[in-house]
Design a protein around this motif. Structure first.
Motif: not given
Length: 399
Positions: A70-84
Motif C-alpha cells: 500500500s506504499g507509493p512505489k514498487e517493493l521487493t521482499v528479499a528475506q523472510v524471518v520466522v521466530d528470529d
C-alpha cells in the motif's frame, strides 16, 4: 430557422467546452510535473515502503502469508524471518509487488499448536515489517461442515435472541399512550448505544486497515452517506404511499435493518476469533452477544404497538435483524477484511442514526397530538434505561 438551431447547438457545445477546459488544463499541468519534475533536486532521505499483512493462514505445511503493497512505489521482499530465524519461502505470483499489488508467501515452517509465532519480512531496501500469530492453530477451511457450524453460531447469536425479544410484544401492547411513548424513548436509548458502539468498532477496524484506504474516514463517509440516502428515500415517498403503508411497520423494518448491519459486525468478530484459533474468545463472544441482543427485539417491536402485525411480520423482522449475524460469521471466519468491515460498520451506524431521527419525530408528533411534553420524565427515564441496559449487557462481551 435552421440557423437558429445551428446556433443553439453551437451554444451547447461552447457550454460543455467551458466545463471541460479546466479539467484539460489540470491534466496538462499534471503531465508537465510528472515529465519535468518539481524542480527540487534534493534526494529522498529514506525509501518509503508500506507492506501490510492482510492475513496469516496456518496449514499443515506451514504459513500462507497474504501481503499488500500500500506504499507509493514498487517493493521487493528479499528475506523472510520466522521466530528470529531466516527461512526459505516461495511467492505467488512474485516477491516484487507493484503499488496496490498483492502476493502470497508460502513458508514451510513447523509451527507448534498453541505457541505464539512472529513473521518478519525484510524488503530489498532493508525495511522490516512484522506479522504476529498470537496462538498457533490450523486455520479452518471453508468446507461444508465449517460452513454449517458458522451458520448455526450466527443463528444463535442473531436470529434467536432478536426473536425472543419480539415475544415481549403482547406485554407491551397493554401499555397506555404515555407508556408507548416511553417504550419508543427506550428504543431510542437502545439505538443510540448501538450507534456509538458501531462507530467505535468501525474506527478500531479502520485504524488496523492499510492507511492508504483511510479506514477511519470510510466509517464516517459510510455513516453520513447511508444516513442521507435513507433520508432522501423517505422524502421521495408520496403522501398516498405513506398513508397506504403502515408507518409503524415501516419504522420497525428500518430498525431491524440497522440492527442487522450492527449484528453483521458482531458475526465478523466471532468468525474472526475462531479463524484465529481463539476458540475460548469466540465462545465467550457468543454468550455475551446472545444476552446483549435480546434487548434489540424490544426496540424492533416498539413501533408496532399501535399496529396489527401478523406472525409473518415478526418472522421477517427476526430474520432481518438477526440474520446478518450469520453472514458476518461467514465473512469473519473465511474472508475477513478490515477495510470493508470498517465501511460496513459506518453504513450500519448511519442507518441506525436515521432510525433514531424517525422515531424521535414519531415521539414529538404523538406528544403534540396528546398536548404533552415530548421530553417528559417518563420518556427521559425510558431513554436512560435503554442506554444503561445496553451498556450492562455489553459488559458481558467486553469483560
Amino acid at each position: 430557422m435552421q440557423s437558429e438551431i445551428i446556433n443553439k447547438k453551437l451554444g451547447k457545445k461552447a457550454v460543455w467546452l467551458l466545463g471541460i477546459m479546466p479539467l484539460l488544463l489540470l491534466a496538462g499541468l499534471i503531465s508537465v510535473i510528472a515529465s519535468w519534475g518539481t524542480g527540487v533536486e534534493e534526494q529522498q532521505a529514506a525509501p518509503i515502503e508500506v507492506l501490510n499483512f492482510e492475513r496469516i493462514i496456518l496449514t499443515d505445511d506451514g504459513f500462507e502469508v497474504r501481503i499488500l503493497n500500500s506504499g507509493p512505489k514498487e517493493l521487493t521482499v528479499a528475506q523472510v524471518v520466522v521466530d528470529d530465524s531466516f527461512w526459505n519461502a516461495s511467492y505467488s505470483p512474485s516477491p516484487t509487488l507493484e503499488r496496490f499489488g498483492s502476493s502470497t508467501i508460502y513458508i514451510p515452517y513447523p509451527w507448534v499448536e498453541g505457541d505464539p509465532h512472529q513473521i518478519k519480512l525484510i524488503t530489498s531496501n532493508g525495511l522490516i515489517f512484522t506479522g504476529d500469530v498470537p496462538a498457533a492453530m490450523k486455520t479452518p477451511t471453508a468446507d461444508t461442515n465449517r460452513f454449517l457450524q458458522y451458520s448455526l453460531i450466527g443463528f444463535y447469536v442473531g436470529v434467536v435472541p432478536v426473536g425472543l425479544g419480539l415475544l415481549w410484544y403482547p406485554f407491551m401492547r397493554r401499555f397506555s399512550s404515555k407508556g408507548i411513548q416511553a417504550v419508543l424513548a427506550f428504543t431510542v436509548g437502545l439505538l443510540f448505544f448501538l450507534a456509538v458502539d458501531t462507530i467505535q468498532e468501525g474506527l478500531e477496524l479502520g485504524a488496523e486497515a492499510p492507511g492508504v484506504f483511510q479506514g477511519t474516514g470510510l466509517v464516517w463517509f459510510g455513516a453520513a452517506l447511508s444516513f442521507l440516502f435513507l433520508i432522501a428515500i423517505d422524502q421521495t415517498k408520496s403522501k398516498k404511499e405513506i398513508q397506504h403503508n403502515d408507518p409503524g411497520k415501516q419504522v420497525s423494518f428500518k430498525i431491524a435493518s440497522g440492527i442487522g448491519l450492527h449484528n453483521l459486525g458482531e458475526g465478523l468478530a466471532i468468525g474472526a476469533a475462531f479463524a484465529a484459533g481463539e476458540a475460548a474468545l469466540g465462545s465467550f463472544l457468543i454468550i455475551g452477544f446472545t444476552l446483549h441482543n435480546i434487548t434489540e427485539g424490544i426496540g424492533i417491536a416498539a413501533p408496532l404497538l399501535k399496529a396489527k402485525p401478523t406472525y409473518k411480520t415478526f418472522l421477517a423482522l427476526a430474520l432481518l435483524g438477526g440474520g446478518p449475524a450469520i453472514i458476518g460469521t461467514w465473512i469473519g471466519g473465511f474472508v475477513f477484511n478490515q477495510t470493508l468491515a470498517a465501511l460496513f460498520f459506518g453504513i450500519g451506524a448511519g442507518a441506525i442514526i436515521q432510525v433514531i431521527y424517525v422515531i424521535f419525530k414519531m415521539i414529538v408528533r404523538d406528544a403534540k397530538a396528546a398536548e404533552a411534553p415530548a421530553v417528559s420524565w417518563l420518556n427521559f427515564s425510558g431513554l436512560t434505561l435503554g442506554i444503561l441496559l445496553m451498556y450492562v449487557t455489553a459488559l458481558l462481551v467486553n469483560f
